[in-house]
Scaffold this motif. Structure first.
Motif, PDB file in Angstrom:
ATOM      1  N   TYR A 155       1.257  -0.718   0.072  1.00  0.00           N
ATOM      2  CA  TYR A 155       0.090  -0.172  -0.049  1.00  0.00           C
ATOM      3  C   TYR A 155       1.168   1.337  -0.003  1.00  0.00           C
ATOM      4  CZ  TYR A 155      -4.443   3.461   1.366  1.00  0.00           C
ATOM      5  OH  TYR A 155      -4.422   4.307   1.265  1.00  0.00           O
ATOM      6  N   ALA A 156       1.709   1.339   1.380  1.00  0.00           N
ATOM      7  CA  ALA A 156       2.729   2.895   0.834  1.00  0.00           C
ATOM      8  C   ALA A 156       3.516   2.767  -0.835  1.00  0.00           C
ATOM      9  CB  ALA A 156       4.171   2.529   1.732  1.00  0.00           C
ATOM     10  N   ILE A 157       3.811   1.569  -1.405  1.00  0.00           N
ATOM     11  CA  ILE A 157       4.499   2.172  -2.282  1.00  0.00           C
ATOM     12  C   ILE A 157       3.119   2.286  -3.584  1.00  0.00           C
ATOM     13  CG2 ILE A 157       6.193   1.229  -4.065  1.00  0.00           C
ATOM     14  CD1 ILE A 157       7.300   1.493  -1.821  1.00  0.00           C
ATOM     15  N   PHE A 187       2.985   6.513  -5.508  1.00  0.00           N
ATOM     16  CA  PHE A 187       2.932   6.436  -6.814  1.00  0.00           C
ATOM     17  C   PHE A 187       1.682   7.469  -7.715  1.00  0.00           C
ATOM     18  CE2 PHE A 187       6.527   3.678  -7.465  1.00  0.00           C
ATOM     19  CZ  PHE A 187       6.506   4.001  -8.530  1.00  0.00           C
ATOM     20  N   LEU A 188       0.938   7.570  -6.614  1.00  0.00           N
ATOM     21  CA  LEU A 188      -0.602   8.448  -6.786  1.00  0.00           C
ATOM     22  C   LEU A 188      -0.301  10.045  -6.141  1.00  0.00           C
ATOM     23  CD1 LEU A 188      -3.556   8.816  -6.759  1.00  0.00           C
ATOM     24  CD2 LEU A 188      -3.613   7.897  -4.187  1.00  0.00           C
ATOM     25  N   ILE A 189       0.477   9.878  -4.754  1.00  0.00           N
ATOM     26  CA  ILE A 189       1.418  11.127  -4.376  1.00  0.00           C
ATOM     27  C   ILE A 189       1.643  11.655  -6.112  1.00  0.00           C
ATOM     28  CG2 ILE A 189       2.417  12.418  -3.246  1.00  0.00           C
ATOM     29  CD1 ILE A 189       0.909  10.955  -1.091  1.00  0.00           C
ATOM     30  N   LEU A 190       3.332  11.338  -6.402  1.00  0.00           N
ATOM     31  CA  LEU A 190       3.715  11.420  -7.496  1.00  0.00           C
ATOM     32  C   LEU A 190       3.232  11.769  -8.589  1.00  0.00           C
ATOM     33  CD1 LEU A 190       6.884  12.019  -8.117  1.00  0.00           C
ATOM     34  CD2 LEU A 190       6.657   8.804  -8.273  1.00  0.00           C
ATOM     35  N   GLY A 191       2.719  10.938  -8.791  1.00  0.00           N
ATOM     36  CA  GLY A 191       1.395  11.512 -10.312  1.00  0.00           C
ATOM     37  C   GLY A 191       1.030  12.055 -10.116  1.00  0.00           C
TER      38      GLY A 191
END
Length: 396
Positions: A211-213, A217-221
């Protein structure tokens, strides 16, 4: 295409081994090997690897991950009081001097490119060096982190304002809109309870859920998409995403935080970041640089310019009681630049503000700064630069 998919991972695996073997006599940052190996197999020398869209896309993600990690490791305590103020003033001074130097050799557009390049600091490169030397939490390490953070975030802002193809006034309004949205995201990261998220993170650390990864990638995207929508440099979004993630994990247990950081570093430095540096080497225009012997003579000039423009102002960020050796070490680490130099000179070439040979000149200077300045700086501090685990030393 098939050769590219074999050779690039092979070089990525070879670089740490070369770093350890050569490191027995001379400490060389791993990014230098990645760049040199990329040049060797690229069109400039052996022509085994050609620039292709797939690798270019992965390289862009690698650069974004490099800045995400830098943002996630940012120490906000380093910006309090005198240290933060001196770091900010020092960077503005660096930018001004760099643009003045640029005006001596070209028009205003090229001068801005040169000024941004010379005022940058490779925070993502020097943070691992400080961590390995046990300096990250010392007053000296915090001063270097402040210099590095301003030396990465400042140039990103300058790129967004001056090199986005907009009028600087309009660009400033767009940048303000981005900072407002990013500020809201940071405020939410501070205020929203993260107990449930941390429990899910803990429960999926060693499962296929990860979940953390996925949230990373959600925040980065999301912030990369916002940067692209506003026509800003994506590195600004990547750096901000790292800050948001750091704040979201601030209350997690030390064990979980370290486990997540290890996974993020594995993705970044084990996969995407090496592709960025190797691909930068592949696209490096060595032929254009070698075609003009006079241009080669200016490589040491760029190296010295980095030390004067960025290094000297960085010395004034030294903590109280710092020795002359400490100040010199801080200046050398502050003058270490490469990722921003690669990014901003590429913009200069795309907008016909710099030639390919001129971009190669500045990238070469940045490569040498990464090779020499951290080594000399840490030797002045009485430290030996170490970049790979000791266990690997026994294996090679």
């Amino acid at each position: 295409m098939s050769a590219n998919l074999l050779i690039v991972p092979l070089l990525a695996a070879l670089a740490p081994l070369l770093t350890r073997v050569i490191g027995r006599w001379f400490a060389v940052p791993i990014v230098v090997f990645e760049l040199v190996l990329g040049i060797l197999v690229g069109p400039s020398v052996l022509a085994w690897v050609e620039p292709i869209e797939f690798l270019a896309t992965l390289a862009q993600f690698g650069l974004a991950m490099l800045f995400f990690v830098a943002g996630s490791e940012l120490d906000f305590a380093a910006f309090r009081g005198r240290t933060g103020r001196n770091a900010a003033v020092g960077w503005l001074l660096s930018l001004g001097i760099g643009i003045l130097i640029g005006l001596l050799v070209g028009p205003l557009g090229a001068a801005i490119i040169i000024g941004i390049a010379l005022s940058s600091t490779a925070l993502g490169t020097i943070l691992p060096i400080l961590r390995d030397a046990g300096e990250l939490k010392t007053p000296f390490g915090k001063a270097v982190a402040a210099v590095g953070a301003v030396g990465e975030f400042g140039p990103l802002v300058a790129i967004s304002v001056f090199l986005g193809g907009r009028d600087p006034g309009v660009a400033s309004i767009v940048l303000a809109a981005f900072l407002l949205i990013a500020g809201l995201a940071i405020w939410l990261a501070f205020r929203i309870p993260h107990g449930m998220m941390h429990r899910v993170v803990s429960a999926t650390l060693h499962t296929s859920g990860q979940y953390a990864i996925r949230v990373v990638f959600l925040i980065l995207g999301a912030l990369l998409a916002l940067s692209i929508t506003l026509d800003l440099d994506i590195l600004l979004g990547a750096f901000t995403a790292g800050i948001v993630w750091q704040l979201m994990m601030r209350d997690a247990s030390e064990e979980n935080r370290e486990a997540v950081e290890s996974k993020i570093e594995g993705i970044a430095f084990g996969f995407l970041v090496p592709i960025f540096f190797i691909y930068t080497g592949v696209t490096f225009d060595l032929a254009a640089l070698l075609a003009d012997p006079m241009l080669l003579l200016f490589v040491p000039v760029v190296l010295i310019a980095l030390l004067v423009v960025r290094g000297i102002p960085s010395m004034f960020v030294a903590p109280p009681g710092a020795t002359v050796r400490d100040r010199l070490a801080l200046g050398l680490l502050g003058a270490t630049g490469l990722p921003i130099i690669v990014a901003v000179t590429a913009i200069g070439v795309d907008e016909n503000l710099l030639t390919s040979a001129q971009a190669a000149l500045f990238v070469t200077g940045g490569m040498l700064s990464v090779l020499l300045y951290p080594l000399i700086g840490m030797m002045l501090r009485g430290e030996r630069v170490s970049r790979v685990p000791a266990e690997l030393d026994d294996a090679v």
